[in-house]
Design a protein around this motif. Structure first.
Motif, PDB file in Angstrom:
ATOM      1  N   ILE A   5      28.912  -7.071  19.826  1.00  0.00           N
ATOM      2  CA  ILE A   5      29.443  -7.163  21.184  1.00  0.00           C
ATOM      3  C   ILE A   5      29.630  -8.640  21.524  1.00  0.00           C
ATOM      4  O   ILE A   5      28.663  -9.401  21.619  1.00  0.00           O
ATOM      5  CB  ILE A   5      28.509  -6.512  22.212  1.00  0.00           C
ATOM      6  N   HIS A   7      30.514 -11.801  23.957  1.00  0.00           N
ATOM      7  CA  HIS A   7      30.335 -12.080  25.382  1.00  0.00           C
ATOM      8  C   HIS A   7      30.402 -13.576  25.612  1.00  0.00           C
ATOM      9  O   HIS A   7      30.262 -14.385  24.681  1.00  0.00           O
ATOM     10  CB  HIS A   7      29.002 -11.536  25.893  1.00  0.00           C
ATOM     11  N   THR A  15      27.175 -12.486  31.940  1.00  0.00           N
ATOM     12  CA  THR A  15      27.950 -11.644  31.027  1.00  0.00           C
ATOM     13  C   THR A  15      27.077 -11.137  29.894  1.00  0.00           C
ATOM     14  O   THR A  15      27.217  -9.993  29.450  1.00  0.00           O
ATOM     15  CB  THR A  15      29.157 -12.420  30.465  1.00  0.00           C
ATOM     16  N   GLU A  16      26.154 -11.972  29.400  1.00  0.00           N
ATOM     17  CA  GLU A  16      25.220 -11.502  28.386  1.00  0.00           C
ATOM     18  C   GLU A  16      24.341 -10.385  28.945  1.00  0.00           C
ATOM     19  O   GLU A  16      24.066  -9.389  28.252  1.00  0.00           O
ATOM     20  CB  GLU A  16      24.344 -12.650  27.894  1.00  0.00           C
ATOM     21  N   ALA A  19      26.357  -7.311  28.952  1.00  0.00           N
ATOM     22  CA  ALA A  19      26.506  -6.811  27.585  1.00  0.00           C
ATOM     23  C   ALA A  19      25.241  -6.094  27.122  1.00  0.00           C
ATOM     24  O   ALA A  19      25.300  -5.030  26.495  1.00  0.00           O
ATOM     25  CB  ALA A  19      26.838  -7.966  26.643  1.00  0.00           C
ATOM     26  N   LEU A  34      24.427  -9.002  20.035  1.00  0.00           N
ATOM     27  CA  LEU A  34      25.246  -9.764  20.965  1.00  0.00           C
ATOM     28  C   LEU A  34      25.706 -11.055  20.312  1.00  0.00           C
ATOM     29  O   LEU A  34      24.918 -11.768  19.696  1.00  0.00           O
ATOM     30  CB  LEU A  34      24.467 -10.066  22.239  1.00  0.00           C
ATOM     31  N   ILE A  56      32.534  -7.974  26.298  1.00  0.00           N
ATOM     32  CA  ILE A  56      32.178  -7.820  27.708  1.00  0.00           C
ATOM     33  C   ILE A  56      32.657  -9.073  28.428  1.00  0.00           C
ATOM     34  O   ILE A  56      32.257 -10.192  28.071  1.00  0.00           O
ATOM     35  CB  ILE A  56      30.662  -7.647  27.905  1.00  0.00           C
ATOM     36  N   ALA A 183      34.073  -3.608  29.642  1.00  0.00           N
ATOM     37  CA  ALA A 183      33.800  -3.438  28.223  1.00  0.00           C
ATOM     38  C   ALA A 183      35.135  -3.117  27.562  1.00  0.00           C
ATOM     39  O   ALA A 183      35.778  -2.121  27.895  1.00  0.00           O
ATOM     40  CB  ALA A 183      32.794  -2.314  27.997  1.00  0.00           C
TER      41      ALA A 183
END
Length: 280
Positions: A5, A7, A15-16, A19, A34, A56, A183
């Motif tokens: 993912i 971010h 944003t993290e 996510a 991440l 994200i 997302a």
């Protein structure tokens, strides 16, 4: 192999957090990791280029409106990207600094959106401090440990992660501050109650936008958001972003409206149908 993912980084950004929340609540039984990126454009490009399976990105804030970098980038990458879900998080800003007094601070760093969301507080409590826009809320945190004249606006979570003290909290101008994140992946969502579309018009003719929006109004389709961005081609030429409160998958009226819009507009880009989840 874990699902990646992408971010906006570095670690500790809102944003993290979005996510992480998405992975924990939506990716049941799927291992994920991440991957921070330096800016929103590279975050989305990571998915378009196959370096990550999901991105994200912040889409809209309740105080400052649309996040322009997200809108601009998704327009250019729309042939590949689809919104799979929206995640809404509460945003509670804190002032992070090793200073002992506000009067010691000469410079405040943060993302432009965070600076704007705290502008009244900054004007009241730190009118002397220079405000410097950075790529994220946490980009400047590594500078703070050795300089009591510096401060940054980020989250309490970020302060804890970087082991830095919180000098003031909360400092956002409105207590109900929220940000909607998207997302985004390569595949469309199979269900939802909101459809996001963007379009450009063929020429700047009187009533052109009214005609385009009329395709939805005439079919009793509600638009929950209308935003514009410069097309970057010429002054006065715009792209329009709209959210329609229904699914394109099971609504004949929306399919008909989009067909009319496609015939009328210069370019139409459908970013997909999705649900919104509020977290926190």
């Amino acid at each position: 192999m874990n699902l990646k993912i992408a971010h906006l980084g570095p670690k500790g950004t809102y944003t993290e957090a979005a996510a992480q929340a998405y992975g924990e609540t939506e990716l049941h039984g799927i291992d994920f990791e991440l991957e921070p990126y330096a800016n929103i454009a590279s975050t989305l490009a990571a998915v378009a280029d196959g370096l990550a399976q999901l991105a994200i990105v912040p889409a809209e804030n309740s105080i400052e409106g649309a996040v322009t970098m997200t809108a601009d980038t998704i327009w250019h990458l729309a042939a590949k990207l689809q919104i799979q879900q929206a995640i809404v998080l509460p945003i509670r800003h804190v002032l992070i600094s090793i200073a002992t007094n506000l009067s010691d601070i000469t410079t405040v760093y943060s993302h432009p959106q965070a600076l704007s969301q705290c502008q009244d507080w900054l004007q009241q409590h730190l009118p002397q401090a220079e405000r410097i826009a950075d790529t994220s809320t946490t980009a400047a945190l590594n500078k703070l440990a050795a300089n009591p004249q510096l401060a940054a606006i980020a989250s309490a979570r970020a302060a804890n992660m970087y082991d830095l003290p919180i000098l003031a909290q909360p400092i956002n101008d409105r207590p109900d501050n929220q940000t909607k994140f998207w997302a985004i992946g390569l595949q469309p969502s199979l269900a939802g109650n909101c459809t996001s579309v963007a379009f450009s018009l063929r020429s700047n003719t009187p009533g052109g936008l009214m005609t385009a929006l009329g395709y939805f109004a005439n079919r009793n389709l509600n638009l929950s958001r209308i935003a514009s961005r410069p097309s970057k081609r010429s002054l006065g030429d715009y792209l329009f972003f709209i959210d329609i409160e229904t699914s394109v998958n099971n609504c004949p009226q929306l399919k008909s409206a989009l067909a009319d819009l496609d015939a009328y507009a210069e370019t139409v880009k459908n970013f997909g149908t999705y649900y919104t989840k509020v977290i926190g």
